[in-house]
Motif scaffolding. Sequence first.
Motif, short mmCIF file in Angstrom:
data_model
loop_
_atom_site.label_atom_id
_atom_site.label_comp_id
_atom_site.label_asym_id
_atom_site.label_seq_id
_atom_site.Cartn_x
_atom_site.Cartn_y
_atom_site.Cartn_z
N GLY A 5 0.65 -1.28 -0.09
CA GLY A 5 0.14 0.11 -0.06
C GLY A 5 0.89 1.27 -0.09
N ASP A 6 2.29 1.30 0.08
CA ASP A 6 2.90 2.39 0.08
C ASP A 6 2.97 3.04 -1.37
OD1 ASP A 6 3.51 1.96 2.76
OD2 ASP A 6 5.72 1.49 2.44
N VAL A 7 3.03 4.26 -1.23
CA VAL A 7 3.42 4.95 -2.71
C VAL A 7 5.00 5.18 -2.76
CG1 VAL A 7 2.94 6.81 -4.06
CG2 VAL A 7 1.12 5.91 -2.59
N VAL A 8 5.57 4.73 -3.93
CA VAL A 8 7.13 4.80 -4.15
C VAL A 8 7.30 5.34 -5.34
CG1 VAL A 8 7.51 2.46 -2.79
CG2 VAL A 8 7.09 2.58 -5.06
N GLN A 9 8.61 5.99 -5.43
CA GLN A 9 9.10 6.74 -6.50
C GLN A 9 10.36 5.66 -7.10
OE1 GLN A 9 10.99 10.35 -5.69
NE2 GLN A 9 11.05 11.03 -7.83
N MET A 10 9.99 5.51 -8.53
CA MET A 10 10.99 4.57 -8.97
C MET A 10 12.25 5.51 -9.77
SD MET A 10 9.53 1.83 -8.45
CE MET A 10 10.33 0.63 -9.21
N LYS A 11 13.35 4.92 -10.11
CA LYS A 11 14.48 5.75 -10.80
C LYS A 11 14.12 6.33 -12.14
CE LYS A 11 18.23 3.39 -8.34
NZ LYS A 11 19.20 2.45 -8.73
N LYS A 12 13.37 5.82 -12.99
CA LYS A 12 12.71 6.38 -14.24
C LYS A 12 11.18 6.24 -14.04
CE LYS A 12 16.42 4.09 -16.91
NZ LYS A 12 16.77 3.45 -18.14
N PRO A 13 10.58 7.70 -14.85
CA PRO A 13 9.36 7.82 -14.73
C PRO A 13 8.85 6.76 -15.76
CG PRO A 13 10.28 9.43 -15.88
CD PRO A 13 11.32 8.61 -15.16
N HIS A 14 7.24 6.77 -15.60
CA HIS A 14 6.49 5.71 -16.73
C HIS A 14 6.29 6.72 -17.93
CE1 HIS A 14 2.48 3.73 -17.91
NE2 HIS A 14 3.45 2.69 -17.61
N TRP A 21 3.98 5.36 -7.82
CA TRP A 21 3.72 4.12 -7.88
C TRP A 21 2.92 3.06 -6.52
CZ3 TRP A 21 3.74 1.50 -12.70
CH2 TRP A 21 4.63 2.25 -13.54
N GLU A 22 1.98 2.64 -6.63
CA GLU A 22 1.40 2.24 -5.53
C GLU A 22 1.74 0.65 -5.39
OE1 GLU A 22 -2.51 1.53 -3.05
OE2 GLU A 22 -2.86 2.50 -5.18
N ILE A 23 2.20 0.14 -4.52
CA ILE A 23 2.55 -1.64 -4.33
C ILE A 23 1.11 -1.77 -3.92
CG2 ILE A 23 3.88 -2.92 -3.04
CD1 ILE A 23 5.90 -0.91 -2.40
N LEU A 24 0.85 -2.85 -4.95
CA LEU A 24 -0.64 -3.65 -4.68
C LEU A 24 -0.32 -5.12 -4.31
CD1 LEU A 24 -2.24 -2.81 -7.82
CD2 LEU A 24 -2.55 -1.71 -5.73
N ARG A 25 0.83 -5.71 -4.53
CA ARG A 25 1.11 -7.16 -4.09
C ARG A 25 2.49 -7.27 -3.80
NH1 ARG A 25 3.13 -11.66 -6.42
NH2 ARG A 25 1.95 -13.65 -5.73
N ASN A 49 13.76 -3.93 -6.13
CA ASN A 49 14.64 -3.43 -5.36
C ASN A 49 15.79 -2.42 -5.95
OD1 ASN A 49 13.45 -4.37 -3.08
ND2 ASN A 49 14.72 -6.18 -3.30
N LYS A 50 16.21 -2.94 -7.22
CA LYS A 50 17.29 -2.32 -8.05
C LYS A 50 16.67 -1.06 -8.51
CE LYS A 50 18.76 -4.47 -11.71
NZ LYS A 50 19.46 -5.23 -12.72
N LYS A 51 15.29 -0.93 -8.88
CA LYS A 51 14.80 0.11 -9.57
C LYS A 51 14.15 1.38 -8.67
CE LYS A 51 13.92 -2.20 -14.18
NZ LYS A 51 12.83 -2.29 -14.99
N LEU A 52 14.12 0.82 -7.35
CA LEU A 52 13.19 1.79 -6.40
C LEU A 52 14.24 2.84 -6.09
CD1 LEU A 52 11.02 2.24 -4.39
CD2 LEU A 52 12.52 0.76 -2.82
N LYS A 53 13.70 4.08 -5.84
CA LYS A 53 14.38 5.18 -5.48
C LYS A 53 14.02 5.49 -4.23
CE LYS A 53 15.76 9.81 -7.05
NZ LYS A 53 15.59 10.78 -8.22
#
Length: 82
Positions: A5-14, A21-25, A49-53
């Motif tokens: 349920g956390d909202v995260v930021q990735m290294k590259k935008p969509h 991004w919201e974690i669903l599973r 884990n590698k792409k998470l900012k």
Amino acid sequence: MYHLGDVVQMKKPHACGENKWEILRMGADIRIKCLGCGHLIMMPRAEFNKKLKKVLHAANDPVNLKEEHYVPKEIIAVPHFE
């Protein structure tokens, strides 16, 4: 550390331009949903884990309960069972 349920930021935008991004599973694979266009992506935990900012908002933080997500609550249809 991130949780369901956390909202995260990735290294590259969509492709839509959004970078939230919201974690669903969570499991061996992690499913995330773009908060800009609603696109769902599933990837292995090691790749995630590698792409998470960073974690932007924790799901259990009461300050973030008022934040607007992709689908407003008024639009969600509730089924009626009889």
